[in-house]
Scaffold this motif. Structure first.
Motif, PDB file in Angstrom:
ATOM      1  N   UNK A 288       0.829  -1.211   0.000  1.00  0.00           N
ATOM      2  CA  UNK A 288       0.000   0.000   0.000  1.00  0.00           C
ATOM      3  C   UNK A 288       0.860   1.257   0.000  1.00  0.00           C
ATOM      4  N   UNK A 289       2.145   1.099  -0.374  1.00  0.00           N
ATOM      5  CA  UNK A 289       3.055   2.237  -0.470  1.00  0.00           C
ATOM      6  C   UNK A 289       3.863   2.112  -1.753  1.00  0.00           C
ATOM      7  N   UNK A 290       4.560   3.180  -2.103  1.00  0.00           N
ATOM      8  CA  UNK A 290       5.396   3.200  -3.305  1.00  0.00           C
ATOM      9  C   UNK A 290       6.812   2.750  -2.948  1.00  0.00           C
ATOM     10  N   UNK A 291       7.506   2.203  -3.941  1.00  0.00           N
ATOM     11  CA  UNK A 291       8.861   1.715  -3.717  1.00  0.00           C
ATOM     12  C   UNK A 291       9.684   1.893  -4.989  1.00  0.00           C
ATOM     13  N   UNK A 292      10.914   2.379  -4.833  1.00  0.00           N
ATOM     14  CA  UNK A 292      11.858   2.472  -5.947  1.00  0.00           C
ATOM     15  C   UNK A 292      13.097   1.691  -5.548  1.00  0.00           C
TER      16      UNK A 292
ATOM     17  N   UNK B 272      19.813  -0.790  -3.363  1.00  0.00           N
ATOM     18  CA  UNK B 272      19.148   0.130  -2.452  1.00  0.00           C
ATOM     19  C   UNK B 272      17.665   0.179  -2.779  1.00  0.00           C
ATOM     20  N   UNK B 273      16.870   0.640  -1.833  1.00  0.00           N
ATOM     21  CA  UNK B 273      15.476   0.946  -2.155  1.00  0.00           C
ATOM     22  C   UNK B 273      14.954   2.009  -1.200  1.00  0.00           C
ATOM     23  N   UNK B 274      14.009   2.781  -1.700  1.00  0.00           N
ATOM     24  CA  UNK B 274      13.322   3.751  -0.861  1.00  0.00           C
ATOM     25  C   UNK B 274      11.833   3.455  -0.902  1.00  0.00           C
ATOM     26  N   UNK B 275      11.147   3.744   0.179  1.00  0.00           N
ATOM     27  CA  UNK B 275       9.702   3.568   0.257  1.00  0.00           C
ATOM     28  C   UNK B 275       9.080   4.883   0.689  1.00  0.00           C
ATOM     29  N   UNK B 276       7.861   5.138   0.228  1.00  0.00           N
ATOM     30  CA  UNK B 276       7.191   6.373   0.618  1.00  0.00           C
ATOM     31  C   UNK B 276       5.695   6.247   0.369  1.00  0.00           C
ATOM     32  N   UNK B 277       4.923   7.018   1.107  1.00  0.00           N
ATOM     33  CA  UNK B 277       3.475   7.068   0.938  1.00  0.00           C
ATOM     34  C   UNK B 277       3.112   8.165  -0.059  1.00  0.00           C
ATOM     35  N   UNK B 278       1.942   8.045  -0.634  1.00  0.00           N
ATOM     36  CA  UNK B 278       1.503   9.066  -1.587  1.00  0.00           C
ATOM     37  C   UNK B 278       1.416  10.440  -0.938  1.00  0.00           C
ATOM     38  N   UNK B 279       1.020  10.473   0.335  1.00  0.00           N
ATOM     39  CA  UNK B 279       0.864  11.760   1.022  1.00  0.00           C
ATOM     40  C   UNK B 279       2.191  12.476   1.234  1.00  0.00           C
ATOM     41  N   UNK B 280       3.318  11.759   1.124  1.00  0.00           N
ATOM     42  CA  UNK B 280       4.626  12.409   1.243  1.00  0.00           C
ATOM     43  C   UNK B 280       4.819  13.451   0.140  1.00  0.00           C
TER      44      UNK B 280
END
Length: 308
Positions: free
Chosen positions: A51-55, A100-108
């Protein structure tokens, strides 16, 4: 398919703790080294949705599957994952995975652009990019800067992190996407049908008059699955003998019957939860699929359940 992994699940499973700002209005962002999580011989990750974004910057040989697409990476790749599409990941070597990876919510990214509208996060868009030797170092540098920034005490570090995330997005958009292969024949049809049914069932049961299904038309389901609507329709005809519209209509009708018999909600409320903005459209739909009106069906059900 595994249940959707929430961002809380991620921290609970990986760290057994959760940051305080996971669901605050500013959103959440974090960045990690891949070797902090991958074991010596990691097994395949089955189809799952987050339910979150990931790169991710993946270093190593691996296979990524989503919708009817399969991507095999032989060295390095930049991968963009979004909450709308389930993915399956398999390592193709005995070597330990790194990157590496980063995660973030849409509201960020609220008030800083609409991150999900970028092609790398769009259903049907390209989300996997093979990296040449010349492209690896700049991408690694961005992730390293992210790690340095998030560990700093700089008051505006999250603005910097947003900019670095956009750097990854725009760097990818300037690259050539990784070549994908498609599953063929009955295997592809089975995969697409299974993913479609999972998306359809995810919307039910309706448990509150404030809950509304979001996917209603074949084209909306096709967009979520990153396939053409004709491809989805052919897959369902092959596996179920029915059109996409027919399968959706049958499931919505089933839920309508349940709500009419087991809730006190009025017809307008039920119509809205099932995606009908006008109750008259729901009444026509229900009559077409059951040969009776919602009111008559509810009344007949009440009569059958009444004691003699």
């Amino acid at each position: 398919m595994k249940p959707t992994e929430t961002i809380e699940d991620f921290y609970r499973h990986k760290f057994n703790w959760m940051p305080d700002n996971l669901r605050n209005s500013m959103g959440h962002f974090n960045v990690f080294g891949m070797d902090e999580f991958a074991g010596k011989h990691p097994g395949p990750v089955p189809y799952s949705r987050k339910d979150f974004f990931k790169i991710s910057l993946n270093i190593g040989k691996f296979r990524l599957s989503y919708a009817d697409k399969v991507v095999e990476i032989q060295d390095h790749a930049l991968v963009f994952s979004n909450p709308m599409i389930p993915y399956k990941w398999e390592l193709l070597t005995e070597e330990k995975q790194s990157g590496y990876f980063c995660i973030f919510t849409e509201s960020f990214f609220s008030q800083f652009g609409v991150i999900k509208e970028y092609p790398v996060f769009q259903p049907g868009g390209q989300s996997v990019y093979s990296l040449t030797k010349d492209q690896i170092a700049p991408i690694e540098t961005i992730f390293r800067r992210m790690r340095e920034e998030i560990a700093s005490d700089y008051a505006y570090k999250y603005d910097v992190l947003r900019n670095l995330t956009f750097d990854l997005v725009h760097s990818a958009l300037k690259m050539q996407p990784a070549t994908t292969s498609l599953y063929t024949g009955s295997v592809a049809s089975t995969r697409i049908s299974s993913l479609f049914m999972e998306l359809l069932e995810r919307q039910f049961p309706i448990e509150s008059p404030r809950q509304q299904i979001l996917l209603q038309s074949p084209s909306e389901f096709a967009n979520q699955l990153s396939v053409h609507v004709n491809h989805l329709n052919r897959a369902l005809r092959e596996t179920t003998g029915k059109t996409t519209s027919k399968v959706i209509a049958e499931r919505v009708t089933q839920e309508a019957r349940t709500l009419l018999l087991n809730t006190s909600w009025n017809v307008s409320e039920i119509a809205w939860t099932l995606g009908f903005e006008e109750s008259s459209h729901f009444i026509n739909f229900f009559r077409k699929n059951t040969d009776t009106s919602p009111g008559a069906f509810r009344s007949s059900g009440a009569t059958r359940s009444s004691p003699v």
